[in-house]
Design a protein around this motif. Structure first.
Motif, short mmCIF file in Angstrom:
data_model
loop_
_atom_site.label_atom_id
_atom_site.label_comp_id
_atom_site.label_asym_id
_atom_site.label_seq_id
_atom_site.Cartn_x
_atom_site.Cartn_y
_atom_site.Cartn_z
N VAL A 183 -6.10 5.10 -5.19
CA VAL A 183 -5.34 4.11 -4.42
C VAL A 183 -6.23 2.91 -4.09
CG1 VAL A 183 -4.22 3.64 -2.20
CG2 VAL A 183 -3.70 5.74 -3.45
N GLN A 184 -7.43 3.19 -3.63
CA GLN A 184 -8.34 2.10 -3.25
C GLN A 184 -8.75 1.27 -4.47
OE1 GLN A 184 -11.37 4.33 -1.21
NE2 GLN A 184 -10.13 4.57 0.62
N VAL A 208 -6.92 11.12 -4.94
CA VAL A 208 -5.84 10.18 -4.61
C VAL A 208 -6.38 8.97 -3.87
CG1 VAL A 208 -3.81 9.84 -3.14
CG2 VAL A 208 -3.94 11.83 -4.64
N ASP A 209 -7.18 9.18 -2.83
CA ASP A 209 -7.68 8.06 -2.04
C ASP A 209 -8.47 7.08 -2.89
OD1 ASP A 209 -6.51 9.33 0.04
OD2 ASP A 209 -8.29 9.50 1.28
N LEU A 211 0.81 -1.22 0.00
CA LEU A 211 0.00 0.00 0.00
C LEU A 211 0.85 1.27 0.00
CD1 LEU A 211 -2.72 1.44 0.15
CD2 LEU A 211 -2.69 1.10 2.62
N VAL A 248 0.61 7.19 -6.69
CA VAL A 248 -0.62 7.92 -7.01
C VAL A 248 -0.56 9.34 -6.44
CG1 VAL A 248 -3.12 7.98 -6.72
CG2 VAL A 248 -1.96 5.80 -7.13
N VAL A 262 2.04 2.11 -3.57
CA VAL A 262 0.95 2.58 -4.43
C VAL A 262 0.54 3.99 -4.04
CG1 VAL A 262 -1.46 2.18 -5.07
CG2 VAL A 262 0.12 0.25 -4.91
N TYR A 263 0.45 4.25 -2.73
CA TYR A 263 0.06 5.59 -2.27
C TYR A 263 1.06 6.64 -2.75
CZ TYR A 263 -0.46 9.53 0.93
OH TYR A 263 -0.60 10.78 1.47
N THR A 321 -7.01 0.86 -7.16
CA THR A 321 -5.82 0.09 -7.55
C THR A 321 -5.70 -1.18 -6.73
OG1 THR A 321 -4.62 2.07 -8.25
CG2 THR A 321 -3.31 0.12 -7.72
N ALA A 336 -1.67 0.59 -11.09
CA ALA A 336 -1.78 1.94 -10.53
C ALA A 336 -1.73 3.00 -11.63
CB ALA A 336 -0.65 2.18 -9.52
N LEU A 396 2.03 6.99 4.97
CA LEU A 396 0.60 7.19 4.81
C LEU A 396 0.13 8.25 5.80
CD1 LEU A 396 -0.56 3.47 4.60
CD2 LEU A 396 -0.37 5.08 2.72
#
Length: 582
Positions: free
Chosen positions: A68-69, A64-65, A47, A54, A50-51, A71, A96, A264
């Protein structure tokens, strides 16, 4: 030592290199077979990567959220289609990037959409604040705001390639082009990034002509003002060509090498539910964490042949989701684990006596020779070592049980200031990665301290391809503990020489406290694995390391414990004495 943090996503590979999908092979296979815990680990581990991709590609836009989710949902939903676990990283990054491009196609160009992005967290600002960037590193992060969407998408991958989280193959695969074409695209993007850096530097000057040029500028970076300001810089002796305070401009890749992932944000929640749930149940389970309606339909589709869930909450909560009764089986012995490593010469603490062997009640003292017992745990403390030959691979690492480490700092805890701490709990390996910054504040270094130990803690290995006292390299990417131009960082007398990556084994609970005072330093803490340690310490010069790593664990209680460790919880953690006995 390179004055940057090398980073990795949990439990990725030898920090200092990009994450290697091979070490995830067993986890991926288990997740594909329906193992809930493996799926949890996979989602939680990847995670942060990926965060960061993105977040930087969209510069913290409100979408963004969602991206990410989406993906992570698509990755889990299609995990069964992945035939080669070694390509997992490239596969995930490509997903992503597809979601980023899909979001760009959906996005309207009206002013309302633009204003939505301004209400979200600026990712450039998050990068500066969360990684404590200063000087030209801060300048690079701020320059990202001036790039167009396409360049920012490419930079989100290139940044992580330079930082050691991705390979060029991953970058090319994610963009869908050849490596040769990727090299051309990256060079063009870097040229525009340097232009943007020049703009950031110029705006920080007191140039009267530039103030006149930007008199009607709203303060929001865009392509029109980028061209206007860049045109002024090219014709202005005051604004062009030099860094702040006249310093030489360092290439971006040298500034970004080994830089950590942005953690995060506090409150970021990713909750996935799969298998055996109705649409109503899925809706109820996700409504509380703010999922968008378009995601709810995907939640009802089983991704693996078992009911599974994974929840990641940033900020103060344990990340690894497990219950006491769900302890994973211990790994079966492998060829690597059955090889009996040759134990190094034992070091003895001058303050710790070695207990004598107890006589057997059935054996006569004269019937058999006396056997010398090994020193008990806690009496052998790390001491200053002699640097190993860079060309000599380390011995094999003994195998210890691994059931997982929980961390109050999550998969990647970054401690930048005095008093920052992270509590670790469980049975397994962990990595402490060092960042020294003598250009900001050289001088004496006060070491971090392990406090409140319950159980056992060993110093397992040192890696990262370099020691803190390594000299400046020919390419300028490493600078030891400083230099005559910026000053030096000085270790306390008798302190074990540190490496970029220091690995430890914990069986219990302990808190690591940052005690910065004097010299400036940051440390990052990651739950790790034996496989990651082995791969790191065996990464030789042909893989970009200056030297092989060093194995300290000999599989017995004579394995050294850290110098600064105590079972107490002192009011001032910096006061813990060297050669502590536990």
């Amino acid at each position: 030592m390179e004055n940057s943090r090398l980073s990795r996503v949990h439990p990725p590979g030898p920090e200092g290199t990009y994450v290697d999908g091979r070490q995830w092979r067993s986890t991926i296979a288990a997740a594909q077979a329906g193992d809930r815990r493996a799926l949890d680990e996979l989602v939680e581990g990847w995670l942060p990567l990926v965060y960061n991709i993105v977040g930087r590609a969209l510069n913290g836009h409100a979408d963004v959220d969602d991206v990410v989710q989406e993906t992570m949902l698509r990755a889990v939903d299609n995990l069964g289609t992945l035939r080669d676990p070694d390509s997992f990283r490239s596969w995930l990054v490509a997903i992503a990037m597809r979601q980023i491009r899909e979001r760009a196609r959906r996005r309207t160009t009206d002013r309302l959409a633009d204003s939505d992005g301004h209400d979200a967290a600026d990712f450039a600002e998050l990068t500066v604040l969360r990684l404590q960037l200063e000087g030209q590193r801060r300048e690079v992060a701020e320059a990202v705001r001036w790039l167009d969407d396409e360049d920012r998408q490419l930079l989100s991958l290139w940044w992580l390639e330079v930082a050691g989280e991705l390979s060029r193959r991953d970058l090319a695969a994610a963009v869908g082009i050849s490596r040769q074409h990727a090299a051309v695209r990256v060079q063009r993007m870097k040229a525009r990034l340097e232009t943007a850096r020049g703009i950031v530097r110029a705006l920080d000057t007191s140039c009267a002509d530039l103030r006149q040029v930007t008199a009607r500028w709203t303060g929001q970076p865009d392509s029109v003002w980028r061209k206007r300001i860049a045109r002024h810089i090219r014709g202005c002796d005051r604004c062009g060509g030099h860094g702040r305070r006249g310093e030489a401009v360092v290439p971006a890749e040298r500034l970004l090498v080994g830089l950590a992932l942005v953690p995060l944000p506090v409150g970021f929640t990713l909750s996935l539910a799969f298998g055996g749930k109705t649409a109503v149940a899925a809706t109820a389970a996700t409504a509380s964490v703010g999922w968008s309606a378009k995601v709810l339909g995907a939640l009802t589709k089983p991704a693996v042949a078992v009911t599974a869930s994974a929840t990641i909450v940033a900020g103060g909560a344990y990340v690894v989701t497990k219950t006491p009764e769900e302890r994973p089986p211990r790994a079966a012995p492998t060829a690597l684990s059955t090889a009996r490593p040759q134990a190094p010469a034992q070091r003895r603490s001058p303050s710790g006596p070695v207990p004598s062997a107890s006589p057997s009640p059935t054996a006569s003292p004269s019937a058999s020779p006396k056997k010398k017992r090994e020193a008990s745990y806690g009496t052998v403390v790390d001491a200053v070592d002699r640097a190993p030959d860079p060309d000599t691979p380390p011995r094999a690492l003994p195998r210890r049980p691994e059931t997982g480490i929980e961390s109050t700092g999550g998969a990647h805890a970054v401690m930048n200031h005095r008093g920052d701490s992270v509590t670790l709990k469980g049975e397994g390996y962990l990595l402490v990665r060092w960042q020294l910054a003598p250009q900001y504040r050289p001088g004496g270094l006060v070491m971090p301290t392990w406090t409140g130990l319950k159980g056992r803690l060993f110093h397992v290995a040192s890696g990262g391809g370099r020691r803190m006292d390594d000299p400046v390299s020919a390419d300028g990417r490493t600078s030891g503990m400083g230099g005559p131009d910026i000053g030096y960082i000085v270790l306390p007398d008798g302190t074990q020489q540190m490496w970029q990556n220091e690995y430890f084994y914990l069986d219990g609970t302990v808190t690591l406290v940052q005690n910065e005072s004097g010299a400036d330093y940051n440390i990052s803490v990651f739950p790790s694995s034996r496989a990651a340690v082995e791969e790191d310490v065996n990464r030789g010069p042909d893989q970009g390391a200056l030297r092989y790593g060093l194995v300290r664990d000999n599989g017995t209680d004579t394995t050294p414990v850290p110098q600064y460790v105590t079972r107490e919880t002192p009011e001032d953690a910096a006061a813990v004495a060297q050669r502590s006995e536990v």
